[in-house]
Design an enzyme around this catalytic site. Structure first.
Site, PDB file in Angstrom:
ATOM      1  N   GLY A 184     -11.521 -22.597 -46.053  1.00 55.40           N
ATOM      2  CA  GLY A 184     -12.467 -21.871 -46.898  1.00 55.40           C
ATOM      3  C   GLY A 184     -11.731 -20.867 -47.760  1.00 55.40           C
ATOM      4  O   GLY A 184     -11.794 -20.916 -48.978  1.00 55.40           O
ATOM      5  N   ILE A 219      -3.938  -9.184 -29.781  1.00 54.42           N
ATOM      6  CA  ILE A 219      -3.826 -10.569 -30.249  1.00 54.42           C
ATOM      7  C   ILE A 219      -4.517 -11.451 -29.200  1.00 54.42           C
ATOM      8  O   ILE A 219      -4.125 -11.467 -28.034  1.00 54.42           O
ATOM      9  CB  ILE A 219      -2.343 -10.963 -30.423  1.00 54.42           C
ATOM     10  CG1 ILE A 219      -1.648 -10.017 -31.410  1.00 54.42           C
ATOM     11  CG2 ILE A 219      -2.232 -12.418 -30.882  1.00 54.42           C
ATOM     12  CD1 ILE A 219      -2.322  -9.879 -32.763  1.00 54.42           C
ATOM     13  N   LYS A 223      -1.082 -18.530 -30.112  1.00 56.86           N
ATOM     14  CA  LYS A 223      -0.835 -19.760 -30.857  1.00 56.86           C
ATOM     15  C   LYS A 223      -1.605 -19.764 -32.187  1.00 56.86           C
ATOM     16  O   LYS A 223      -1.021 -19.960 -33.262  1.00 56.86           O
ATOM     17  CB  LYS A 223      -1.253 -20.950 -29.994  1.00 56.86           C
ATOM     18  CG  LYS A 223      -0.696 -22.259 -30.437  1.00 56.86           C
ATOM     19  CD  LYS A 223      -0.938 -23.288 -29.343  1.00 56.86           C
ATOM     20  CE  LYS A 223      -0.457 -24.654 -29.758  1.00 56.86           C
ATOM     21  NZ  LYS A 223      -0.665 -25.623 -28.667  1.00 56.86           N
ATOM     22  N   GLY A 279      -7.020 -12.542 -40.164  1.00 60.93           N
ATOM     23  CA  GLY A 279      -7.144 -13.570 -41.198  1.00 60.93           C
ATOM     24  C   GLY A 279      -6.374 -13.268 -42.465  1.00 60.93           C
ATOM     25  O   GLY A 279      -5.750 -14.147 -43.052  1.00 60.93           O
ATOM     26  N   GLU A 280      -6.410 -12.044 -42.910  1.00 59.53           N
ATOM     27  CA  GLU A 280      -5.869 -11.753 -44.233  1.00 59.53           C
ATOM     28  C   GLU A 280      -4.424 -11.243 -44.197  1.00 59.53           C
ATOM     29  O   GLU A 280      -3.651 -11.511 -45.105  1.00 59.53           O
ATOM     30  CB  GLU A 280      -6.702 -10.691 -44.964  1.00 59.53           C
ATOM     31  CG  GLU A 280      -8.168 -10.614 -44.582  1.00 59.53           C
ATOM     32  CD  GLU A 280      -9.039 -11.704 -45.167  1.00 59.53           C
ATOM     33  OE1 GLU A 280      -8.755 -12.163 -46.285  1.00 59.53           O
ATOM     34  OE2 GLU A 280     -10.001 -12.109 -44.493  1.00 59.53           O
TER      35      GLU A 280
END
Ligand SMILES: Cc1cc2nc3c(=O)[nH]c(=O)nc-3n(C[C@H](O)[C@H](O)[C@H](O)COP(=O)(O)OP(=O)(O)OC[C@H]3O[C@@H](n4cnc5c(N)ncnc54)[C@H](O)[C@@H]3O)c2cc1C
Ligand code: SF4
Lengths: 338, 735
Positions: free
Chosen positions: B235, B623, B627, B698-699
């Site tokens: 996306g 985190i 993975k 994500g970024e």
């Protein structure tokens, strides 16, 4: 998109018969270029004659000491064929530098010769393009022309021929075997592709009703001193900004014979006998290479975005000749320029 | 039982994806499916004067051609078209609404046919007559028309004056071209009309956003529209707003009362949103001691004529560096293009690129090591808000990144390092992003057989949301991960915002924790009622769910199995739904940080650039899955390589068209362009940001990467290229 009928050709004669009786038919081999052209509405054959099953898939030694390559041999098979790897590694490397593994698996030797330009405007039917629609104008001359030609251009068209394989074939002085209703003939690779002139719509001297049956390589393969260097905007899977096929025959330091061809710069693989002549008998060093480059690039002209190609080509020629002379040919799996 | 949270758990949907079992929006086949093909505008601006569809209608298999003239009714007010992510100002684009052409590639007709090929053939026979109007698509040519918009960062002191009197100054303009997302999966929607009810499979990052939007556009009641999107083939922000194909699919389905699929071609996807081209001007002034006195960051970015899209390009310096005087300005230029939109790290990918190149240039002017300069200017507080961070391990990022990279061996002199025909350059940059949380509700259904279903209307856009949710739920419920099933991508599931901004992991995982606590409470109630219950006097926070049991935290021997507790009451299932608590608290800044170190090798004669080594040290709270987190950051880095060296949407402004609308000519890195990438996660415990300490990932992976590479290219070649992408002709003067 134009709907089309699909038919398989039974043999070469049948293929010729089918194409000769239907001017709006086209051969399809791997389809990697033609299908895109159909989808983009650039070409609209109403009949596809599938030649991919014709028995033109062998790579055989010729009586003259060369090799005859069937037109349907897939690019991958050709690049990995022992005869080609050993005797014509320049050709193998050039093929391997093109497209992607999947495309090379599908693409045929014949189709590679006849693939069309990648000029952006050629694929965009909303823009003028003389090659697609003669007389409509050339959008690239004053447009986005980073990938366009610097040599042999005309006011009508500045497109390039995008093939890598053909650049090596030009350097190796291959010949194209074709068959048509009037029989068979052989076209030297140098005469196969045309310059755009006033007829940019015609890429090659192949007649519409002719089929390529084979490519013939002469015996000389330059397997000791050669290199194919392709400079592009990413390190793989991109068309050449400039590519160079260089092949040398050396006697010690002295050049006995030389071949030099450029890709990505003209409507056809670019060669000049003068550039090769100037190398013969010279020491294989930078000054000789520079002289050859200057001759080969004589008259080069940029159109804005692609001005840099002139200087880039000059340096790429020198580098490639150096690689060839040293016997350290560029390899597509290097992930770097040697 | 070992904890799943933090472990390198493989994707629970991996098998479904590689076997093709996972179905995407364009893959839901229903009997009688009709295929729609879009006819786009050949001009960038004007009006449709006539549409002749007769040729198309003659094609075998064609059922109908919809245009603005004969389409079913749609809402006629802007509000109906404003989705969750719509820009505050402006009128959203309305697909197939009227005769106005606002951008090239705009859909003007939809051919509906029994099969895709017939629709495509017919589409090329639709004849459109245009009335052209003059258009503008070139940011550089239009920059004088830029107008300022409100930015969140307020000015401090007098940046202009401080800059003028600074001992060392750097001022420059940087440029980032238009970029497109190019997800692998093509945008597609399948709309199924069933007697006034609508089920839509859509490629989207927010099924509920699309559901609400469709209710608005088609004036339908919420329970009449269901939107599903269980999987997404990428996306990157392109699927945040409902895209036009979903409207077209519904129009087709309503018109024909049949199921309709509309799938875009790759080329058509270049008429969706894009990362806006931007010109970024940085003016940095430092005193001779090497700390900042003045920081001005101004951006001019592209939006459409009809909406004002902008993200925070300029405020990032306030998070990274102290400067008593600062000024930020964001200006927009309206062009005849679709509205620009979010693309991975919107605002930061571009703004931090410019800022971190400028810092590199300032370091050179100061004759200071670039890492040292950043440490000298390091800010312990958000400079704009004057608040501390919930956590900020950026110093550790610099330290660990530099150590891993071997930064101390760097010779600061440009062109000082070489290897054969290549110049070697080392560059670095910082990265920063927000640690956001949005309200999300998660439902857990625990069944007596020890299985649990965890559900929310989130989308997994390929990042691993299914997997991290299963991990967190497994840990919180004390069950093996194989006993957890996760349901996402269905608008009828509990509320969840669009998947963007790196907020999904923190939002849904904290919601899982809250819901699991309720489930635990219910189980404890049952357990306490059991005869001779060992947990008779335990409270909900005195017990944990572990290994299928309700266990006292004080005494592990006091435990009741979940199964027996449920059996004791004949409870078949426990169902709970809770929302995460989103702190309104403004007392802290919430951010993730990174330090990127890059090595490039540049062929001195030919200008060919390779990124041979890259270390990205990230501090992003807890985190959840090593993975998927690693993949996420690595993907960001690869994208950063593309941003630095390859990506550019090429326009011909005469025609107002994108010329490289395909992934053969729109370059992204291929394997040959990617060498060694090392991702380091710096430990960053943070109990303030949210209960689970999750910040999102994500970024951040892309932020700063292009700057580190650009800085390395300078170090290698001595040539500063400020216009992306850095192509070989920009580093070498060829003629
Ligand atoms: C994304 C992409 C990247 C690419 N990158 C490269 C690259 O880097 N370097 C490179 O060199 N190439 C590249 N290619 C082009 C590729 O090499 C050609 O598409 C391929 O060689 C064409 O062969 P084909 O068999 O698929 O031809 P087809 O598509 O089947 O046919 C192409 C044309 O040749 C005609 N034709 C085919 N066979 C014969 C025959 N025997 N006789 C007469 N006419 C014939 C067809 O009628 C048609 O007009 C790329 C292609 C794509 C799609
Ligand atoms: S260069 Fe040739 S192919 Fe390209 S626009 Fe001009 S005429 Fe067409």
């Amino acid at each position: 998109m134009t709907p089309f009928q699909y038919a398989r050709a039974n043999d070469v004669a049948d293929a010729i018969k089918q194409i000769a009786t239907d001017p709006s038919a086209k051969f399809i081999a791997g389809g990697t270029n033609l299908i895109d052209l159909i989808k983009y509405d650039v070409e609209g054959p109403t009949r596809l004659i599938d030649i991919s099953h014709l028995p033109l898939r062998s790579v055989e030694p010729t009586a003259a000491g060369g090799v005859l390559i069937g037109a349907m041999v897939p690019n991958t098979d050709l690049a990995y064929h022992p005869l080609i790897e050993q005797r014509y590694p320049l050709l193998a490397r050039a093929i391997m530098s093109g497209a992607s593994q999947q495309l090379r698996n599908m693409a045929s030797t014949g189709g590679n010769l006849v693939q069309r330009t990648r000029c952006f405007y050629f694929y965009d039917t909303t823009t003028p393009c003389n090659k697609r629609e003669p007389g409509s104008g050339c959008s690239a001359i004053d447009g986005v022309n980073r990938i366009n030609a610097i040599l042999g251009t005309s006011e009508a068209c500045i497109a390039t021929h995008p093939s890598d394989m053909c650049v090596a074939l030009a350097a190796l002085e291959a010949a194209v075997h074709v068959a048509g209703p009037a029989g068979t003939r052989t076209i030297a690779l140098a005469d196969f592709h045309r310059l755009p002139g006033n007829t940019p719509q015609r890429d090659t001297n192949l007649e519409p009703d002719e089929i390529i049956t084979a490519i013939e390589l002469p015996s000389k393969g330059f397997s000791a001193n050669y290199s194919y260097l392709k400079i592009r905007d990413r390190l793989s899977y991109a068309f050449a900004l400039v590519s160079v096929a260089a092949a040398l025959e050396l006697d010690g330091d002295t050049i006995k014979d030389a071949r030099l061809a450029l890709g990505g710069v003209a409507h056809k693989p670019w060669r000049s006998s003068a550039a090769e002549t100037v190398l013969r008998g010279e020491r294989a060093d930078a000054s000789a290479f520079a002289r050859a480059a200057d001759i080969l690039l004589h008259g080069a002209k940029g159109y804005g975005h692609n001005n840099f190609k002139i200087g880039l080509a000059r340096r790429a020629i020198m580098r490639t000749l150096g690689q060839a002379a040293r016997g350290t040919p560029q390899s597509n799996s290097d992930k770097k320029i040697r | 039982m070992a904890s799943y949270i933090g472990s390198a758990t493989s994707r629970i949907d991996g098998r479904a994806k590689v076997t093709g079992e996972a179905r995407y929006a364009g893959e839901f086949n229903v009997p009688g499916l009709v295929h729609g093909y879009v006819v786009e505008s050949a001009i960038p601006k004007g009006r449709v004067v006539g549409i002749d569809t007769s040729g198309a209608l003659e094609v075998d298999g064609v059922i109908d051609v919809l245009t603005h003239r004969n389409r079913p009714p749609m809402a006629d007010n802007d509000d109906a078209y404003k989705d969750e992510v719509a820009t505050e100002k402006g009128s959203p684009y309305r697909p197939l609404y009227d005769d106005r052409i606002l951008f090239g590639g705009q859909p003007l007709a939809l051919v509906l046919a029994e099969d895709w090929e017939s629709a495509r053939v017919a589409a090329s026979r639709v004849r459109i007559e245009y009335q052209k109007e003059p258009h503008v698509t070139d940011l550089h040519a239009q920059r004088d028309t830029a107008f300022a918009i409100d930015t969140p960062e307020k000015p401090r002191g007098d940046a202009g004056k401080a800059f003028a009197s600074a001992a060392v100054r750097h001022v420059a303009e940087y440029f980032i071209p238009t970029e497109h997302h190019n997800p692998m999966e093509l945008f597609a929607s399948t709309a199924i009309w069933d007697d006034g009810r609508l089920t839509v499979y859509d490629k989207t990052q927010g099924v509920q956003n699309v559901q609400k939007y469709l209710c608005g556009v088609f004036k339908m009641k919420p329970d009449e529209v269901r939107v599903l999107g269980p999987y997404m083939g990428g996306g990157f922000g392109a699927g945040l707003r409902p895209q036009y194909q979903v409207v077209l699919a519904v129009l087709g389905a309503r018109a024909l009362k049949r199921p309709v699929r509309v799938m875009l071609t790759r080329a058509q996807m270049y008429a969706l949103g894009y990362r806006p081209a931007s010109i970024e001007r940085l003016a940095l002034g430092a005193n001779s001691g090497g700390t900042l006195d003045a920081m001005t960051h101004e951006a001019i970015a592209v939006t459409s004529q009809f909406e004002e899209f902008a993200r925070n390009d300029t405020g990032w310096g306030n998070l990274l560096y102290k400067s008593p005087n600062a000024k930020f300005e964001h200006r927009l230029v309206k062009l005849d293009l679709p509205t620009s939109c979010d693309m991975r790290a919107p605002g930061a990918a571009t703004g931090v690129y410019a800022l971190e190149c400028a810092m590199d240039e300032l370091a050179i002017a100061l004759n200071t090591d670039p890492v040292q300069l950043r440490l000298q200017c390091y800010s312990e507080r958000h400079q704009g808000e004057d608040v501390p961070y919930t956590s900020k391990q950026l110093r550790e990022c610099y330290r660990q990144g530099a150590a891993e990279f071997g930064w101390d061996k760097r010779n600061p002199q440009p062109r000082s390092m070489r290897e054969g025909s290549e110049l070697v350059g080392w560059g670095m940059a910082s990265g920063v992003w927000e640690a956001l949380q949005m309200p999300a509700t998660v439902r857990i259904v625990l069944t007596a057989n020890g299985h649990a279903e965890v559900a929310t209307a989130a989308s997994d856009i390929g990042t691993g949301t299914y997997t991290i949710m299963a991990q967190v739920a497994a840990d919180m419920l004390g069950l093996p991960i194989d006993n957890i099933s996760v349901k996402l991508g269905d608008s009828t599931l509990p509320q969840c915002p669009v998947e963007g901004g790196s907020w999904i992991a923190s939002s849904v995982c904290n919601a899982i924790a809250n819901t699991a606590r309720e489930v635990r409470g219910d189980l404890l109630k049952l357990a306490r009622r059991m005869k001779d219950s060992p947990l008779a006097d335990a409270g909900v926070d005195d017990v944990a769910l572990t290994d299928g049991k309700i266990v006292s935290k004080r005494d592990a021997n006091r435990a009741v199995s979940i199964a027996s507790a449920m059996l004791s009451d004949n409870a078949e299932r426990i169902t709970r739904e809770e929302t995460n608590k989103v702190a309104e608290d403004k007392s802290h800044a919430r951010n993730v940080h990174s330090a990127i170190f890059a090595e490039v090798k540049v062929d001195e004669e030919l200008g060919v650039i390779r990124v041979t080594r890259l270390v990205n040290a990230v501090a992003a709270g807890r985190i959840l899955n090593l993975k998927t987190a690693h993949s996420q950051v690595m993907g960001g880095v690869v994208w950063g390589i593309g941003m630095a060296l390859h990506e550019e949407t090429l326009f011909d402004h005469r025609f107002g068209r994108v010329m490289n609308a395909n992934i053969a000519e729109y370059h992204v890195p291929v394997n040959a362009d990617v060498h060694d990438i090392k991702v380091i996660f710096v430990d960053e415990p943070d109990e303030t940001v949210n209960p689970l300490g999750i910040k999102g990932l994500g970024e951040i992976g892309i932020v700063g990467v292009a700057a580190a590479i650009a800085n390395a290219v300078y170090h290698a070649t001595g040539k500063r290229v400020r216009d992306l992408p850095i192509t070989l002709d920009k580093v070498v003067q060829f003629n």
